[in-house]
Design an enzyme around this catalytic site. Sequence first.
Site, PDB file in Angstrom:
ATOM      1  CG  HIS A  36      -2.203  -0.702   1.069  1.00  0.00           C
ATOM      2  ND1 HIS A  36      -3.240  -0.625   0.346  1.00  0.00           N
ATOM      3  CD2 HIS A  36      -2.105  -2.139   1.237  1.00  0.00           C
ATOM      4  CE1 HIS A  36      -3.788  -1.686   0.179  1.00  0.00           C
ATOM      5  NE2 HIS A  36      -3.477  -2.770   0.590  1.00  0.00           N
ATOM      6  CB  THR A  37       4.389   1.741  -0.105  1.00  0.00           C
ATOM      7  OG1 THR A  37       4.834   0.679  -0.775  1.00  0.00           O
ATOM      8  CG2 THR A  37       4.460   1.821   1.453  1.00  0.00           C
ATOM      9  CB  SER A  69     -11.134 -16.553 -20.659  1.00  0.00           C
ATOM     10  OG  SER A  69     -10.614 -16.858 -19.297  1.00  0.00           O
ATOM     11  CG  LEU A 126      -0.957 -14.309  -6.317  1.00  0.00           C
ATOM     12  CD1 LEU A 126      -0.902 -15.785  -6.661  1.00  0.00           C
ATOM     13  CD2 LEU A 126       0.197 -13.777  -5.467  1.00  0.00           C
ATOM     14  CB  SER A 129      -6.770  -7.301 -12.864  1.00  0.00           C
ATOM     15  OG  SER A 129      -6.190  -6.933 -11.588  1.00  0.00           O
ATOM     16  CD  GLU A 162      -7.072  -2.514 -12.210  1.00  0.00           C
ATOM     17  OE1 GLU A 162      -6.709  -3.242 -12.992  1.00  0.00           O
ATOM     18  OE2 GLU A 162      -7.793  -2.838 -11.578  1.00  0.00           O
ATOM     19  CG  ASP A 174      -0.546  -4.777  -8.939  1.00  0.00           C
ATOM     20  OD1 ASP A 174       0.663  -4.759  -7.852  1.00  0.00           O
ATOM     21  OD2 ASP A 174      -1.811  -4.770  -8.624  1.00  0.00           O
TER      22      ASP A 174
HETATM   23  C1  GLA Z   1      -3.001  -3.968  -5.167  1.00  0.00           C
HETATM   24  C2  GLA Z   1      -2.945  -2.657  -6.277  1.00  0.00           C
HETATM   25  C3  GLA Z   1      -1.254  -2.071  -6.026  1.00  0.00           C
HETATM   26  C4  GLA Z   1      -1.056  -1.867  -4.705  1.00  0.00           C
HETATM   27  C5  GLA Z   1      -1.256  -3.228  -3.773  1.00  0.00           C
HETATM   28  C6  GLA Z   1      -1.240  -2.941  -2.314  1.00  0.00           C
HETATM   29  O1  GLA Z   1      -2.322  -4.887  -5.763  1.00  0.00           O
HETATM   30  O2  GLA Z   1      -3.163  -2.977  -7.292  1.00  0.00           O
HETATM   31  O3  GLA Z   1      -1.274  -0.840  -6.638  1.00  0.00           O
HETATM   32  O4  GLA Z   1      -1.671  -0.974  -3.998  1.00  0.00           O
HETATM   33  O5  GLA Z   1      -2.716  -3.694  -3.964  1.00  0.00           O
HETATM   34  O6  GLA Z   1       0.426  -2.744  -2.118  1.00  0.00           O
END
Ligand code: GLA
Length: 387
Positions: A36-37, A69, A126, A129, A162, A174
């Site tokens: 969450h950083t 899919s 993981l 998406s 997104e 991600d």
């Molecule tokens: C999800 C979000 C990322 C990130 C994580 C938490 O995966 O898509 O951008 O914020 O949560 O670290």
Amino acid sequence: MNLSILKERFFELYGNPESNPRCFFAPGRVNLIGEHTDYNGGFVLPCALQYGTYLLIRPTGDAVVRLASTNMDFKTEIRLEDMGKKVGSQWVNYPLAIFDQFRQLNIPFSGFDMLFSGDIPNSAGLSSSASIEMVTAYALTVLLNAIELEMLDLVKLSQRAENEFIGLNCGIMDMFAVGMGKKDNAIFLNCKTLEYKRVPFVTNGFALIIANTNKQRGLADSKYNERVAECQLAVTYLSMNTPISKLGELSFMQFFKMQEIIPDELIRSRARHIISENQRVLNAVSALQKGDILQFGALMNASHQSLRDNYEVTGFELDTLVGEAWKINGVVGSRMTGAGFGGCTVSLVREDAVENFIEVVGREYQLKTGLKADFYLAEISDGVKEI
Ligand code: GLA
């Protein structure tokens, strides 16, 4: 993944076996530390996995994009004039979000036949998406010969997709990991400047084990957006003392001295997590570089505690899975990974303890939660590519 079976399925769906589709692959990712950083302009340390999404795709020249899919029953056809519209809450919104970005960039395209196939669990933290988005973005770039788009552009474009189309205000981690991943390396990324360094993840004698809680993540997107808003509120309060635009700009010492300016204890805790987690990423990178695996594991544990107590994104299932892992001899670190609210944990386990870890943690977790966990051995792999 058996590509010839996938191809057979493609021809069953779309016919015309004289014209071969191209095949692309984008991995999922596991985040080692730095949770969450990213949307707070902080540091993260993810890596790409061997699991991910395969895409068989063939241009058709007509005005329809066909999407199917092997993982989901839902398949559909979208006319080009309908691009930009969502299809309920279906999985096809992820590729459609990318088409929408290409449309906004005025990159012309006509129809495609597309078959996706993932070997990564969905909604498990993981990045299934981001993997679908990036495999679509990369394939379109290659097939449309959009050479002006570099990998970093695709990463940013997928994040916008997104945020704007799906409505999740996620950070860049991600997509970045999915695009820039490299075998046997973690990615140490500064989410504010996008400077990054690949850090060899050499853990001789230890294995990285992912465990899926298999808990359904209800309302995860709205809770995620709630955390994003709470962090923004913390910035507003802290800026009354020192002007900042993101929490990641403050060191822990700076925050410690001025935290009382935040009147609300809940918001203060949220900020405490972000700012301490940022420091943990820096410490984790230096532990890795020194080969100090025990220190790295201790930081993983501290990360989970902060996500549980300060950020409150773990919940009973994740806490149980991690708590059981902590009890096992040979586990140096264990934490939730990804957004939380269910999903997966990642544990660093001595190789000779893996079998016992899976057996005992799996059994105890099932006894306590009634759910069966799935375990995966993570292999750190390359980013998106054509195969
Ligand atoms: C999800 C979000 C990322 C990130 C994580 C938490 O995966 O898509 O951008 O914020 O949560 O670290």
